[in-house]
Design a protein around this motif. Structure first.
Motif, PDB file in Angstrom:
ATOM      1  N   MET A 122       0.848  -1.173   0.000  1.00  0.00           N
ATOM      2  CA  MET A 122       0.000   0.000   0.000  1.00  0.00           C
ATOM      3  C   MET A 122       0.894   1.237   0.000  1.00  0.00           C
ATOM      4  SD  MET A 122      -2.846   1.238   2.800  1.00  0.00           S
ATOM      5  CE  MET A 122      -3.723  -0.276   2.629  1.00  0.00           C
ATOM      6  N   ALA A 123       0.546   2.200  -0.801  1.00  0.00           N
ATOM      7  CA  ALA A 123       1.333   3.428  -0.890  1.00  0.00           C
ATOM      8  C   ALA A 123       1.204   4.240   0.392  1.00  0.00           C
ATOM      9  CB  ALA A 123       0.860   4.255  -2.076  1.00  0.00           C
ATOM     10  N   GLU A 124       2.215   5.019   0.669  1.00  0.00           N
ATOM     11  CA  GLU A 124       2.228   5.856   1.878  1.00  0.00           C
ATOM     12  C   GLU A 124       1.035   6.813   1.906  1.00  0.00           C
ATOM     13  OE1 GLU A 124       3.329   6.923   5.562  1.00  0.00           O
ATOM     14  OE2 GLU A 124       4.329   5.380   4.376  1.00  0.00           O
ATOM     15  N   SER A 125       0.646   7.366   0.772  1.00  0.00           N
ATOM     16  CA  SER A 125      -0.493   8.287   0.740  1.00  0.00           C
ATOM     17  C   SER A 125      -1.800   7.564   1.070  1.00  0.00           C
ATOM     18  CB  SER A 125      -0.597   8.976  -0.627  1.00  0.00           C
ATOM     19  OG  SER A 125      -0.838   8.026  -1.637  1.00  0.00           O
ATOM     20  N   ASP A 126      -1.941   6.306   0.643  1.00  0.00           N
ATOM     21  CA  ASP A 126      -3.128   5.513   0.982  1.00  0.00           C
ATOM     22  C   ASP A 126      -3.190   5.263   2.483  1.00  0.00           C
ATOM     23  OD1 ASP A 126      -3.792   5.364  -1.710  1.00  0.00           O
ATOM     24  OD2 ASP A 126      -2.825   3.412  -1.977  1.00  0.00           O
ATOM     25  N   ARG A 127      -2.045   4.919   3.059  1.00  0.00           N
ATOM     26  CA  ARG A 127      -1.973   4.664   4.494  1.00  0.00           C
ATOM     27  C   ARG A 127      -2.313   5.941   5.266  1.00  0.00           C
ATOM     28  NH1 ARG A 127       2.870   2.469   4.739  1.00  0.00           N
ATOM     29  NH2 ARG A 127       2.010   0.463   4.224  1.00  0.00           N
ATOM     30  N   SER A 128      -1.805   7.072   4.821  1.00  0.00           N
ATOM     31  CA  SER A 128      -2.096   8.349   5.474  1.00  0.00           C
ATOM     32  C   SER A 128      -3.579   8.661   5.411  1.00  0.00           C
ATOM     33  CB  SER A 128      -1.304   9.478   4.819  1.00  0.00           C
ATOM     34  OG  SER A 128       0.069   9.298   5.018  1.00  0.00           O
ATOM     35  N   HIS A 129      -4.202   8.351   4.271  1.00  0.00           N
ATOM     36  CA  HIS A 129      -5.637   8.596   4.109  1.00  0.00           C
ATOM     37  C   HIS A 129      -6.449   7.738   5.088  1.00  0.00           C
ATOM     38  CE1 HIS A 129      -9.306   9.803   2.125  1.00  0.00           C
ATOM     39  NE2 HIS A 129      -9.638   8.527   2.015  1.00  0.00           N
ATOM     40  N   ILE A 130      -6.090   6.485   5.222  1.00  0.00           N
ATOM     41  CA  ILE A 130      -6.779   5.596   6.159  1.00  0.00           C
ATOM     42  C   ILE A 130      -6.612   6.089   7.587  1.00  0.00           C
ATOM     43  CG2 ILE A 130      -6.715   3.294   7.212  1.00  0.00           C
ATOM     44  CD1 ILE A 130      -6.303   2.148   4.431  1.00  0.00           C
ATOM     45  N   LEU A 131      -5.394   6.456   7.959  1.00  0.00           N
ATOM     46  CA  LEU A 131      -5.165   6.949   9.323  1.00  0.00           C
ATOM     47  C   LEU A 131      -5.943   8.232   9.590  1.00  0.00           C
ATOM     48  CD1 LEU A 131      -1.378   6.246   9.913  1.00  0.00           C
ATOM     49  CD2 LEU A 131      -3.332   5.205  11.073  1.00  0.00           C
ATOM     50  N   GLU A 132      -6.016   9.106   8.612  1.00  0.00           N
ATOM     51  CA  GLU A 132      -6.783  10.340   8.781  1.00  0.00           C
ATOM     52  C   GLU A 132      -8.263  10.023   8.976  1.00  0.00           C
ATOM     53  OE1 GLU A 132      -7.579  14.077   9.623  1.00  0.00           O
ATOM     54  OE2 GLU A 132      -5.562  13.270   9.364  1.00  0.00           O
ATOM     55  N   SER A 133      -8.788   9.051   8.242  1.00  0.00           N
ATOM     56  CA  SER A 133     -10.183   8.623   8.416  1.00  0.00           C
ATOM     57  C   SER A 133     -10.412   8.091   9.823  1.00  0.00           C
ATOM     58  CB  SER A 133     -10.543   7.544   7.396  1.00  0.00           C
ATOM     59  OG  SER A 133     -10.509   8.056   6.094  1.00  0.00           O
ATOM     60  N   ILE A 134      -9.487   7.291  10.321  1.00  0.00           N
ATOM     61  CA  ILE A 134      -9.604   6.743  11.676  1.00  0.00           C
ATOM     62  C   ILE A 134      -9.573   7.874  12.701  1.00  0.00           C
ATOM     63  CG2 ILE A 134      -8.407   5.362  13.429  1.00  0.00           C
ATOM     64  CD1 ILE A 134      -7.612   3.452  11.091  1.00  0.00           C
ATOM     65  N   ARG A 135      -8.673   8.831  12.532  1.00  0.00           N
ATOM     66  CA  ARG A 135      -8.586   9.966  13.464  1.00  0.00           C
ATOM     67  C   ARG A 135      -9.891  10.763  13.476  1.00  0.00           C
ATOM     68  NH1 ARG A 135      -3.221  11.070  10.663  1.00  0.00           N
ATOM     69  NH2 ARG A 135      -1.751   9.815  11.870  1.00  0.00           N
ATOM     70  N   GLU A 136     -10.451  11.004  12.298  1.00  0.00           N
ATOM     71  CA  GLU A 136     -11.709  11.746  12.210  1.00  0.00           C
ATOM     72  C   GLU A 136     -12.855  10.991  12.868  1.00  0.00           C
ATOM     73  OE1 GLU A 136     -12.365  12.713   8.096  1.00  0.00           O
ATOM     74  OE2 GLU A 136     -10.587  13.999   8.022  1.00  0.00           O
ATOM     75  N   LEU A 137     -12.950   9.698  12.606  1.00  0.00           N
ATOM     76  CA  LEU A 137     -14.005   8.891  13.223  1.00  0.00           C
ATOM     77  C   LEU A 137     -13.856   8.832  14.739  1.00  0.00           C
ATOM     78  CD1 LEU A 137     -14.172   6.017  10.607  1.00  0.00           C
ATOM     79  CD2 LEU A 137     -15.994   7.660  11.105  1.00  0.00           C
TER      80      LEU A 137
END
Length: 84
Positions: free
Chosen positions: A1-16
């Motif tokens: 998984m690309a670093e940008s994809d991982r960052s996007h997932i982590l940002e979603s988790i932080r928001e939730l």
């Protein structure tokens, strides 16, 4: 998984996790395991893992960040979906 994809997932988790009022959500990993996050204060982000202590007991799980493939909210299709 690309670093940008991982960052996007982590940002979603932080928001939730920070959403008020909090709504439980699930983290799905590449093995197919699904972890329901019911207590946002029990979810801790570390460098390469998420630590989650289940409410009301002494059970916990370590979720490797590089193994997370999606995040689901109840009543929604997929908050984040990454194809591998």
């Amino acid at each position: 998984m690309a670093e940008s994809d991982r960052s996007h997932i982590l940002e979603s988790i932080r928001e939730l996790r920070a959403h008020d009022p909090f709504t439980p959500f699930a983290i799905i990993v590449s093995s197919g395991d699904r972890y329901l996050i019911e207590a946002p204060q029990n979810l801790v982000e570390m460098k390469s893992e998420l630590f989650y202590a289940y409410p009301g007991g002494d059970k916990f799980v370590l979720i490797r960040i590089n193994q997370i493939v999606s995040v689901e909210r109840p009543g929604a299709k997929r908050a984040t979906r990454q194809r591998t």
